[in-house]
Design an enzyme around this catalytic site. Structure first.
Site, short mmCIF file in Angstrom:
data_model
loop_
_atom_site.label_atom_id
_atom_site.label_comp_id
_atom_site.label_asym_id
_atom_site.label_seq_id
_atom_site.Cartn_x
_atom_site.Cartn_y
_atom_site.Cartn_z
N ARG A 199 -0.84 37.34 24.20
CA ARG A 199 -1.65 36.97 23.05
C ARG A 199 -2.92 36.27 23.51
NH1 ARG A 199 0.42 33.15 20.93
NH2 ARG A 199 2.43 33.05 21.96
N TYR A 210 -1.45 44.76 22.93
CA TYR A 210 -0.30 43.89 23.25
C TYR A 210 0.42 43.41 21.97
CZ TYR A 210 2.52 39.91 24.23
OH TYR A 210 3.59 39.05 24.25
N GLY A 211 1.72 43.33 22.06
CA GLY A 211 2.62 42.93 20.97
C GLY A 211 2.03 42.03 19.91
N LYS A 220 3.46 38.42 14.44
CA LYS A 220 2.87 37.10 14.31
C LYS A 220 1.77 37.07 13.24
CE LYS A 220 5.75 35.58 17.13
NZ LYS A 220 5.75 35.28 18.53
N HIS A 233 8.44 29.95 13.09
CA HIS A 233 8.63 30.55 14.41
C HIS A 233 9.99 30.11 14.95
CE1 HIS A 233 6.86 31.14 18.73
NE2 HIS A 233 7.41 32.24 18.28
N SER A 283 6.82 30.20 22.38
CA SER A 283 7.07 31.50 23.00
C SER A 283 7.56 31.32 24.44
CB SER A 283 5.78 32.32 23.04
OG SER A 283 5.28 32.48 21.73
N CYS A 316 10.40 30.23 25.63
CA CYS A 316 11.18 29.02 25.91
C CYS A 316 12.66 29.22 25.61
CB CYS A 316 10.65 27.83 25.11
SG CYS A 316 9.06 27.21 25.69
N ASP A 322 13.14 35.22 16.64
CA ASP A 322 11.73 34.79 16.74
C ASP A 322 11.15 34.25 15.43
OD1 ASP A 322 9.38 34.51 18.35
OD2 ASP A 322 8.53 36.29 17.43
N ASN A 354 5.08 38.02 31.50
CA ASN A 354 5.23 38.23 30.06
C ASN A 354 5.63 39.69 29.76
OD1 ASN A 354 5.20 37.24 27.37
ND2 ASN A 354 3.19 38.18 27.02
N ARG A 409 7.98 42.70 28.60
CA ARG A 409 8.78 42.63 27.38
C ARG A 409 9.67 43.84 27.21
NH1 ARG A 409 8.07 37.99 23.80
NH2 ARG A 409 6.47 36.78 24.85
N ASN A 441 24.58 25.53 26.23
CA ASN A 441 23.89 24.89 25.10
C ASN A 441 24.78 24.82 23.86
OD1 ASN A 441 21.62 24.52 26.65
ND2 ASN A 441 20.64 26.42 26.00
O1 SAT Z 1 3.33 38.26 21.71
S1 SAT Z 1 4.28 37.89 20.69
O2 SAT Z 1 3.65 36.93 19.79
O3 SAT Z 1 4.70 39.04 19.95
C1 SAT Z 1 5.63 37.14 21.40
C2 SAT Z 1 5.42 35.68 21.48
O4 SAT Z 1 4.49 35.22 22.13
O5 SAT Z 1 6.20 34.94 20.86
MN MN Z 2 7.53 34.18 19.34
#
Ligand code: SAT
Ligand code: MN
Length: 596
Positions: free
Chosen positions: A83, A211-212, A220, A240, A262, A264, A291, A378, A380, A507
């Protein structure tokens, strides 16, 4: 072919939402000048045809059909892998409505800028119209949108991530409103890349990235930035957050919504496998979402949540049989991988998967450690949630699931203990607003820098954070039965720089304590920052923790928190007079308690 001729999906009665959709598609086609227009129906046949086309032109590369049936690799442009927060704008009439947490541009200026980029950009390309629904198709909490794109890769991803095609179009026709998302990859030039949001028009314009988070506009852009704006006006929350169901040996399930920035570990927590002892005792974990979470108060005063997405767009590196076996099972077939490495056997590979050495890196070069990681940090996978072994049947429930606890968390190497509980809702909102985390590879820019990331929404809140905090506070009203709010930190480090807490499946021990707190069954110590468990309040059977880990994970460092609260006070000041007084009062109350 003249695009204008086949623009129309159907003959429509003037004034209907399909007439509005047809008019918009015609307008976009006139601007972008595509060679063809294709209305996506979401069918298998359509997907097969698009896949064939993308395999033929190299957009997708085949992976090993024996080990990874129906799975493909996409290599993005190396300058288009995350992003781009500095190029993402919220365009409201008044800059204050976007707030200091967003980049702002006046709507007219933004439209002019974007329309100039879109002019003629689809010549030689096909314009795809993607009707989609965020959330179960028959849920009152769901919302629809239409994305126009010139990227077949985006179509294939949207088909996995949303309920896309004919049923969504039918709902749009019934409902009359939809979010308009216009996207083109353009020339993938980072200098001609913008992601613009027009909340008042329920519109998005994204140019120059495939990109995603920049290009799958349902995610998002719609489900967080636009939806958070809608949610504020309609009395709900677009967050989120992952959603996970924890079933105890008695067969009762508590649903927990958790916000982490993101990359984490949201996907890992959502798909958690209980430690052996818990499994034997009968604990089960159910994945609702990894997410995004849309929540609204139900008739009984509780918050009910849906996952607006239908798939996972998860971070590959670090995903392994020990960290997340459910994810690994989920992505064993019908998966699109983006920017991972491949082995000699054409299997997808990333750092942390296993000990093999890959053949080619994410850019398709012969793997050479001197070039950095084999898979992009990153990189995916895109995969349908239905393939997940722990996918909850309740994820498709139109009413959503009732939320028992909300969890905030970030990557904090120091200061922040493993877990604490907020005293009440207002304190919990402050805990969320004060969240800090070290940055990750999910966005371009420096990695590992601590920044404030309220509710993990810094990149995603479509309006002024001060108003967002006020909106959160507004849920505390007569008749509300709100979830308890907690804060966790899986990422605390010891003097040797190593993580002190084993994380992943372990966890669950922390989640169990939370559930017991919700049920009024567990103890805690009252401190100025909230209720902390003592080590003995958690089930730590089978976890070996050093003395240092005990001290730091369950300890409270007054001097450190004094400094932290000074920082939180300064942060809230950034939002000026719009910051809710109740939040400032809470910060001051705790700062005062910390002072003596
Ligand atoms: O790139 S995305 O926003 O789809 C994934 C993320 O960063 O949480
Ligand atoms: Mn996310």
């Amino acid at each position: 072919m003249n695009a204008a001729i086949d623009v129309f999906k159907r003959n429509e009665f003037p004034g209907s939402s399909l007439a509005a959709l047809n008019a918009w598609v015609a307008e976009v086609a006139a601007l972008t000048q595509p060679d063809h227009i294709h209305w996506c129906d979401g069918s298998d046949a359509e997907n097969a045809l698009l896949t064939k086309q993308m395999l033929a032109d190299g957009t997708l590369l085949p992976l090993n059909p024996e080990t990874h049936p129906h799975s493909w690799l996409h290599r993005s442009s190396p300058s288009d892998v995350a992003r781009v927060e500095h190029l993402t704008f919220v365009c409201t009439a008044q800059p204050d409505d976007a707030g200091p947490n967003n980049h702002w541009m006046a709507p007219a200026e933004a439209h002019a800028k974007m329309d100039a980029l879109f002019a003629g950009c689809m010549r030689g390309r096909t314009l795809y119209v993607i009707p989609y629904c965020m959330g179960p198709i028959d849920s009152p909490l769901s919302r629809c949108g239409v994305e126009i794109t010139d990227s077949p890769y985006v179509v294939a991803n949207m088909r996995i991530m949303t309920r896309m095609g004919a049923p969504a179009l039918a709902r749009i026709e019934r409902e009359g409103t939809f979010v308009k998302g216009l996207h083109s990859t353009g020339e993938l030039d980072p200098d001609r890349r913008f992601i613009m949001h027009f909340p008042d028009e329920l519109a998005i314009k994204s140019f120059g990235s495939g990109y995603g988070g920049n290009a799958l506009l349902g995610k998002k852009c719609h489900a967080l930035r636009i939806a958070s704006h809608q949610a504020r006006h309609e009395g709900w929350l677009a967050e989120h957050m992952l959603i996970v169901g924890i079933e105890n040996p008695q067969g009762e399930t508590h649903y927990i919504a958790a916000a982490f920035p993101s990359a984490c570990g949201k996907t890992n927590l959502a798909m958690l496998i209980p430690p052996e002892g818990y499994r034997q005792a009968g604990w089960k974990v159910w994945t609702v979402g990894d997410d995004i979470c849309w929540m609204r108060p139900g008739a009984d005063g509780r918050l009910y949540a849906i996952n607006p997405e239908a798939g996972f767009f998860g971070v590959a590196p670090g995903t392994s049989d020990s960290s997340n076996p459910n994810a690994l099972a989920t992505i064993s077939h019908h998966t699109i991988f983006t920017n991972v490495a491949v082995t000699d056997e054409q299997e997808p590979w990333w750092e942390g998967l296993d000990t093999r050495t890959p053949a080619l890196d994410w850019q398709g070069r012969k793997y050479d450690p001197a070039n950095g990681p084999a898979a992009h940090p990153n990189s995916r996978f895109t995969v349908s949630a239905k393939q997940c072994p722990s996918y909850s049947a309740k994820a498709e429930d139109p009413q959503g699931v009732p939320i028992s606890a909300i969890v905030f968390g970030g990557r904090r190497a120091s200061l922040v203990p493993l877990v604490f509980e907020a005293r009440d809702w207002t304190h919990g909102v402050l805990v969320g607003a004060a969240m800090g985390s070290e940055t990750t590879a999910a966005a371009t820019g420096a990695v590992g820098v601590m920044r404030r990331d309220p509710m993990a929404m810094k990149p995603f809140c479509g309006y002024n954070f001060a108003d967002y905090f006020a909106h959160w506070l507004s849920f505390d009203r007569a008749g509300a039965k709100l979830p308890k709010i907690f804060h966790v930190n899986w990422f605390r480090k010891g003097g040797d720089g190593k993580f002190l807490w084993p994380g992943f499946g372990e966890n669950l021990r922390v989640l169990e304590w939370m559930i017991q707190r919700v049920e009024g069954k567990a103890d805690a110590v009252e401190t100025p920052i909230g209720h902390l468990p003592r080590a003995e309040d958690l089930n730590l059977d089978g976890v070996a923790l050093s003395d240092e880990a005990h001290d730091l994970l369950f300890g409270f460092d007054r001097a450190g928190w004094q400094a932290e609260f000074a920082g939180i006070g300064e942060y809230l000041q950034e939002f000026g007079a719009r910051t809710p007084q109740a939040l400032k009062d809470e910060q001051q109350r705790i700062a005062a308690r910390l002072a003596h």
